[in-house]
Structure formats: structure tokens, C-alpha cells
Design a protein around this motif. Structure first.
Motif, short mmCIF file in Angstrom:
data_model
loop_
_atom_site.label_atom_id
_atom_site.label_comp_id
_atom_site.label_asym_id
_atom_site.label_seq_id
_atom_site.Cartn_x
_atom_site.Cartn_y
_atom_site.Cartn_z
N LEU A 156 23.90 31.70 66.76
CA LEU A 156 22.82 30.73 66.98
C LEU A 156 23.32 29.29 66.88
CD1 LEU A 156 19.91 32.44 65.00
CD2 LEU A 156 20.04 32.11 67.49
N ILE A 157 24.24 29.04 65.95
CA ILE A 157 24.81 27.69 65.82
C ILE A 157 25.57 27.31 67.08
CG2 ILE A 157 26.57 26.31 64.62
CD1 ILE A 157 25.78 27.85 62.03
N VAL A 158 26.45 28.18 67.54
CA VAL A 158 27.27 27.88 68.73
C VAL A 158 26.38 27.71 69.96
CG1 VAL A 158 29.04 28.81 70.28
CG2 VAL A 158 29.34 28.98 67.80
N ALA A 159 25.46 28.66 70.19
CA ALA A 159 24.58 28.57 71.35
C ALA A 159 23.64 27.38 71.24
CB ALA A 159 23.78 29.87 71.50
N GLY A 160 23.11 27.15 70.05
CA GLY A 160 22.20 26.02 69.84
C GLY A 160 22.89 24.69 70.04
N TYR A 161 24.11 24.57 69.56
CA TYR A 161 24.86 23.32 69.73
C TYR A 161 25.16 23.08 71.21
CZ TYR A 161 28.00 19.46 68.68
OH TYR A 161 28.58 18.22 68.61
N ALA A 162 25.54 24.14 71.91
CA ALA A 162 25.85 24.01 73.33
C ALA A 162 24.62 23.60 74.15
CB ALA A 162 26.41 25.33 73.87
N ARG A 163 23.46 24.09 73.78
CA ARG A 163 22.23 23.82 74.53
C ARG A 163 21.54 22.52 74.12
NH1 ARG A 163 19.12 29.54 75.42
NH2 ARG A 163 20.89 30.62 76.34
N ALA A 164 21.78 22.07 72.92
CA ALA A 164 21.08 20.88 72.42
C ALA A 164 21.59 19.63 73.11
CB ALA A 164 21.28 20.75 70.91
N PRO A 165 20.68 18.71 73.43
CA PRO A 165 21.13 17.43 73.99
C PRO A 165 21.84 16.62 72.90
CG PRO A 165 18.77 17.37 73.55
CD PRO A 165 19.23 18.77 73.27
N HIS A 166 22.68 15.68 73.31
CA HIS A 166 23.37 14.84 72.32
C HIS A 166 22.37 14.19 71.38
CE1 HIS A 166 27.49 15.22 73.32
NE2 HIS A 166 27.41 14.67 74.50
N GLY A 167 21.24 13.78 71.92
CA GLY A 167 20.25 13.08 71.11
C GLY A 167 20.65 11.64 70.93
N ALA A 168 19.87 10.95 70.19
CA ALA A 168 20.12 9.52 69.95
C ALA A 168 21.42 9.34 69.19
CB ALA A 168 18.96 8.93 69.15
N SER A 169 22.05 8.21 69.43
CA SER A 169 23.22 7.84 68.65
C SER A 169 22.71 7.26 67.34
CB SER A 169 24.07 6.82 69.41
OG SER A 169 25.21 6.49 68.65
N LEU A 170 23.00 7.94 66.25
CA LEU A 170 22.47 7.54 64.95
C LEU A 170 23.33 6.48 64.28
CD1 LEU A 170 21.48 11.09 63.65
CD2 LEU A 170 20.05 9.40 64.85
N PHE A 171 24.63 6.47 64.62
CA PHE A 171 25.54 5.47 64.08
C PHE A 171 26.77 5.44 64.98
CE2 PHE A 171 26.29 9.49 61.93
CZ PHE A 171 27.66 9.67 62.07
N PRO A 172 27.51 4.33 64.96
CA PRO A 172 28.71 4.25 65.81
C PRO A 172 29.82 5.18 65.28
CG PRO A 172 28.51 2.26 64.49
CD PRO A 172 27.27 3.08 64.24
N SER A 173 30.56 5.75 66.19
CA SER A 173 31.69 6.59 65.80
C SER A 173 32.72 5.75 65.07
CB SER A 173 32.33 7.21 67.04
OG SER A 173 31.41 8.03 67.71
N SER A 174 33.33 6.33 64.06
CA SER A 174 34.36 5.64 63.30
C SER A 174 35.70 5.79 64.01
CB SER A 174 34.46 6.24 61.89
OG SER A 174 35.66 5.84 61.27
N VAL A 175 36.27 4.67 64.41
CA VAL A 175 37.57 4.69 65.08
C VAL A 175 38.63 5.27 64.13
CG1 VAL A 175 39.36 3.26 66.14
CG2 VAL A 175 36.95 2.77 66.58
N GLY A 176 38.54 4.94 62.86
CA GLY A 176 39.48 5.47 61.87
C GLY A 176 39.40 6.99 61.78
N ALA A 177 38.18 7.53 61.79
CA ALA A 177 38.02 8.99 61.73
C ALA A 177 38.56 9.64 63.00
CB ALA A 177 36.55 9.35 61.54
N ILE A 178 38.36 9.00 64.13
CA ILE A 178 38.87 9.55 65.40
C ILE A 178 40.39 9.63 65.36
CG2 ILE A 178 39.12 9.08 67.88
CD1 ILE A 178 36.20 7.93 67.72
N HIS A 179 41.03 8.57 64.86
CA HIS A 179 42.50 8.56 64.78
C HIS A 179 43.03 9.50 63.69
CE1 HIS A 179 43.10 5.58 67.83
NE2 HIS A 179 42.30 4.72 67.23
N ALA A 180 42.28 9.66 62.62
CA ALA A 180 42.71 10.53 61.52
C ALA A 180 42.43 12.01 61.80
CB ALA A 180 42.01 10.11 60.23
N ALA A 181 41.56 12.29 62.75
CA ALA A 181 41.12 13.68 62.99
C ALA A 181 42.26 14.66 63.24
CB ALA A 181 40.11 13.71 64.13
N PRO A 182 43.25 14.36 64.09
CA PRO A 182 44.31 15.37 64.29
C PRO A 182 45.04 15.75 62.99
CG PRO A 182 44.35 13.78 66.07
CD PRO A 182 43.39 13.25 65.03
N LEU A 183 45.38 14.78 62.19
CA LEU A 183 46.05 15.08 60.92
C LEU A 183 45.10 15.81 59.97
CD1 LEU A 183 48.53 14.89 59.14
CD2 LEU A 183 47.77 12.63 58.41
#
Length: 186
Positions: free
Chosen positions: A48-75
Motif C-alpha cells: 500500500l505504501i509503494v502503490a500509494g506513493y506512486a499514485r499520490a500527486p507531489h502535492g504542495a511544496s511544504l518547504f524548500p529542498s535542502s541542498v546540503g541534504a541532497i549533496h549528503a544523500a549518497p554518503l
């Protein structure tokens, strides 16, 4: 569907946080039937989580993405996958961290929460982060840890398999999740 899946999956995994409830369910159903029902319902929740996430719209942007988190994500993902791998091995990592799966889940959820800002991602990753924190506090309070004799070979296996799996997921993240996270991704 996403919310229902999260409630089912995380709700089931929070049963051990209330030991008398788990003990009562085991008494009612028996150990094996309890484990079977738990696994079946957890699998349904995950679907249900996988199917629900795939079907759900992105929705409103609640906060800006953190550039630091994006760069740290692979590590952070390499570390998370190593912790996931070490969770069921008699490794020094597990002996030192005690609950590597919950710590790996918290790292995974936190970096993804901060790297995304839209509603469905916030719901998904905040729910898993909250679960990881609640369960981690619970297992520490309950002293839910079985000592063992660690062996270096399991640390090597956890590190190599965690790294390889993280690289594989990062490589195919765009195809799996719709977002390229590394330059070499497919």
C-alpha cells in the motif's frame, strides 16, 4: 492509500513498543500465527505504501529542498545500507551501534525528508523518521539487545554488501523513483 499503508506498516512495527500488547497478541494467536499475521499484514502495508506513493500527486511544496541534504544523500545512503546489512549479522558494527537497522532507517528518512519538500515525500519520510526515533527509544528503554561475540568477517560482509546495494540503488534511482541522484545513474 499511502496513509493507510503507513498506518498499517508502522502501526504493526510499533506493537513491540507496548510489550503487554504484544504478549497478549502472542497468547491469543500463538507465536507462529502471530508472526505469520504480522508478516502478511506488514507486506500488505508495504504494498500500500509503494502503490500509494506512486499514485499520490507531489502535492504542495511544504518547504524548500535542502541542498546540503541532497549533496549528503549518497554518503548517507551508503552508511544506511551498511547499517541495514549489519543489523542481522554478528558484526562489530552491530555490537557497537546495538540497533543498526533503526539508526540506518533514521538516517535514510532524515536525509530524504530534508532533500524533498513536497507533501507526499514529507508524509512518507516524516512517518518513517518518527517510527525510527520512537522505536529506538523503546528498544533502549526495554534493553532489547542480545549480546553476542562479533566477528570481523561480518563487518566486511556488511560493508561490502551495503556499499554495493547503495551503489545499485543510486544507479537505478531515476528508473525506480523518478529522480536521478548521481551523475552515473541510468
Amino acid at each position: 492509500m499511502l496513509s493507510l499503508g503507513l498506518l498499517l506498516f508502522i502501526g504493526l512495527h510499533l506493537i513491540p513498543v507496548v510489550p503487554p500488547l504484544k504478549a497478549q497478541l502472542v497468547r491469543v494467536f500463538g507465536e507462529n500465527r502471530y508472526k505469520g499475521l504480522f508478516a502478511l499484514l506488514a507486506a500488505l502495508g508495504l504494498i500500500l505504501i509503494v502503490a500509494g506513493y506512486a499514485r499520490a500527486p507531489h502535492g504542495a511544496s511544504l518547504f524548500p529542498s535542502s541542498v546540503g541534504a541532497i549533496h549528503a544523500a549518497p554518503l548517507a545512503m551508503v552508511l544506511s545500507f551498511i547499517l541495514f546489512a549489519a543489523a542481522n549479522m554478528k558484526s562489530h558494527i552491530r555490537a557497537w551501534v546495538k540497533h543498526p537497522m533503526l539508526l540506518g532507517l533514521a538516517i535514510w528518512a532524515l536525509v530524504h525528508l530534508l532533500a524533498n519538500g513536497h507533501a507526499k515525500a514529507t508524509l512518507l519520510f516524516a512517518a518513517f523518521l518518527a517510527f525510527a526515533v520512537i522505536d529506538l527509544f523503546s528498544v533502549i528503554q526495554r534493553k532489547s539487545y542480545k549480546p553476542f561475540v562479533p566477528a570481523v568477517k561480518f563487518d566486511v560482509i556488511a560493508c561490502v554488501s551495503g556499499l554495493l546495494l547503495a551503489l545499485l540503488v543510486m544507479t537505478f534511482h531515476r528508473q525506480l523513483m523518478g529522480v536521478a541522484v548521481v551523475p552515473w545513474g541510468a
